[in-house]
Design an enzyme around this catalytic site. Structure first.
Site, mmCIF file in Angstrom:
data_model
loop_
_atom_site.group_PDB
_atom_site.id
_atom_site.type_symbol
_atom_site.label_atom_id
_atom_site.label_comp_id
_atom_site.label_asym_id
_atom_site.label_seq_id
_atom_site.Cartn_x
_atom_site.Cartn_y
_atom_site.Cartn_z
ATOM 1 N N HIS A 178 0.848 -1.183 0.000
ATOM 2 C CA HIS A 178 0.000 0.000 0.000
ATOM 3 C C HIS A 178 0.889 1.241 0.000
ATOM 4 C CE1 HIS A 178 -2.574 3.121 1.679
ATOM 5 N NE2 HIS A 178 -3.573 2.419 1.236
ATOM 6 N N ASP A 301 -11.337 1.688 -0.587
ATOM 7 C CA ASP A 301 -10.296 2.547 -0.019
ATOM 8 C C ASP A 301 -10.918 3.446 1.066
ATOM 9 O OD1 ASP A 301 -7.421 4.202 -1.547
ATOM 10 O OD2 ASP A 301 -7.767 3.371 0.440
HETATM 11 C C1 LIG Z 1 -2.840 7.639 4.977
HETATM 12 O O1 LIG Z 1 -3.519 8.704 4.350
HETATM 13 C C2 LIG Z 1 -4.170 8.475 3.175
HETATM 14 C C3 LIG Z 1 -4.688 9.554 2.518
HETATM 15 C C4 LIG Z 1 -5.392 9.307 1.332
HETATM 16 C C5 LIG Z 1 -6.005 10.453 0.606
HETATM 17 O O2 LIG Z 1 -6.916 10.205 -0.197
HETATM 18 O O3 LIG Z 1 -5.562 11.589 0.819
HETATM 19 C C6 LIG Z 1 -5.493 8.050 0.833
HETATM 20 C C7 LIG Z 1 -4.960 6.988 1.514
HETATM 21 C C8 LIG Z 1 -5.094 5.600 0.990
HETATM 22 O O4 LIG Z 1 -5.262 5.410 -0.206
HETATM 23 O O5 LIG Z 1 -5.024 4.674 1.799
HETATM 24 C C9 LIG Z 1 -4.288 7.167 2.703
HETATM 25 MN MN LIG Z 2 -5.655 2.983 0.665
#
Ligand SMILES: COc1cc(C(=O)O)cc(C(=O)O)c1
Ligand SMILES: [Mn+2]
Length: 339
Positions: A178, A301
């Site tokens: 990830h 997600d």
């Molecule tokens: C840890 O922080 C994250 C931020 C975001 C975002 O959309 O800004 C996406 C993920 C993710 O895809 O897991 C994680």
């Molecule tokens: Mn994610």
């Protein structure tokens, strides 16, 4: 039709507190921008805190589950949200990974038809991590592993981490790589315009990671190792012809090690991808046609992406009924050993 979402983020108060403390410290990690925004911003601040990500991460049986019920989402495959334990020192990371795994196993035991889980591990201490990986699968009955890309700037092609890869392969347990923000050596031009985030830097970070693994011969050493990457494969399915062509040239002129198979073959046999955060029907159709329906899994997600648009996207996707079964649950059941 059974719906299993496979990149569903979650956290525990102890990890959130440690991230808050780390974000106040001297770390130069590019994750600091996002981590501070989620874990250490005043409640009324704009930015990430205003999106209440932390509430969504800590919640399992509240809003998350009631939305799942409303939308017909049967299961979330939960994983400790990025950057997991990978910003911490080895001892803190090892202890918090085990604590998170215990909590995750409790959730899965309580709601076995609604939640399954990907275990964390701490690559900072690879031998202890391998032991935790064995415990997570054999004792806690979790479904695979989550790794948020680099660990203090090092990638899985580095042999220091190979005890972890050996354990995952021996356990027939998939590692979901990830994103997190780019490593210190990669971050330069990604520090502006919000490019550190899921908008661009996340994909560059994971894409770089998995190309290093394929070009570095990881899958000659571990031919049965299975890796999952999100976001429709972090653009690699689109680039794979060019990556493959140029790697074979690099091997021919001695700039890359000779490998038993080609990069295209490694991507085909050792990787699966999820649709997380890429709700684009054309990208989905291309990816299925490029790497085969057995290698594509649905994901939301959550909480970074809302649940309903991800369900609507898959319900309306230009795929056959058989393909939709594979996307929604068949492939997840096979890859993550979900009953
Ligand atoms: C840890 O922080 C994250 C931020 C975001 C975002 O959309 O800004 C996406 C993920 C993710 O895809 O897991 C994680
Ligand atoms: Mn994610």
């Amino acid at each position: 039709m059974r719906k299993i979402a496979t990149e569903e983020a979650w956290t525990i108060p102890e990890v959130a507190a440690q991230l808050r403390e780390t974000s106040r410290g001297p770390t130069q990690s590019l994750d600091k921008l996002l981590v501070r925004g989620i874990y250490d911003a005043p409640a009324d601040a704009s930015g990430y805190s205003s999106m209440h990500f932390l509430d969504g991460l800590l919640d399992v049986e509240g809003k998350r589950l009631s939305e799942m019920d409303q939308l017909g989402v049967d299961m979330h495959l939960l994983s400790l949200t990025a950057p997991g334990v990978q910003m911490f020192d080895a001892d803190t990371a090892t202890d918090l990974a085990a604590l998170a795994n215990d909590r995750l196993a409790e959730i899965c035991r309580k709601r076995p038809t609604r939640f399954s889980g990907l275990a964390s591990f701490a690559p900072q201490s690879p031998k202890r991590a391998a032991k935790e990986m064995e415990r997570a699968i054999n004792e806690l009955k979790l479904n695979g592993f989550i790794l948020n890309s680099h660990t203090h700037g090092d990638y899985l092609d580095d042999p220091q981490f190979w005890p972890c890869l050996e354990a995952a392969e021996a356990l027939d347990a998939c590692i979901y790589i990830h994103p997190r923000a780019a490593s210190d050596t990669l971050k330069g031009p990604l520090m502006d315009y919000g490019m550190d985030s899921a908008m661009w830097g996340y994909g560059v970070e994971v894409g770089t990671h998995v190309v290093r693994m394929m070009a570095g011969g990881v899958f000659d050493a571990f031919p049965k190792l299975k890796i999952c990457i999100g976001h429709m494969g972090e653009a690699i399915p689109f680039w794979i012809w060019r990556i493959n062509f140029m790697n074979s040239r690099a091997q021919a002129i001695g700039r890359a090690p000779k490998t038993k198979l080609s990069i295209a073959e490694y991507f085909q046999q050792n990787f699966v991808v999820t649709t997380s955060g890429v709700e684009d029907p054309l990208a989905l159709r291309y990816t299925i046609d490029k790497i085969g329906i057995d290698n594509v899994l649905w994901a939301i997600d959550y909480p970074y992406q809302p649940q309903k648009p991800a369900v609507d996207f898959m319900d309306a996707a230009p795929v056959s009924d058989a393909e939709r079964h594979a996307l929604y649950h068949g492939n997840a059941e096979r890859i993550f050993h979900i009953a």
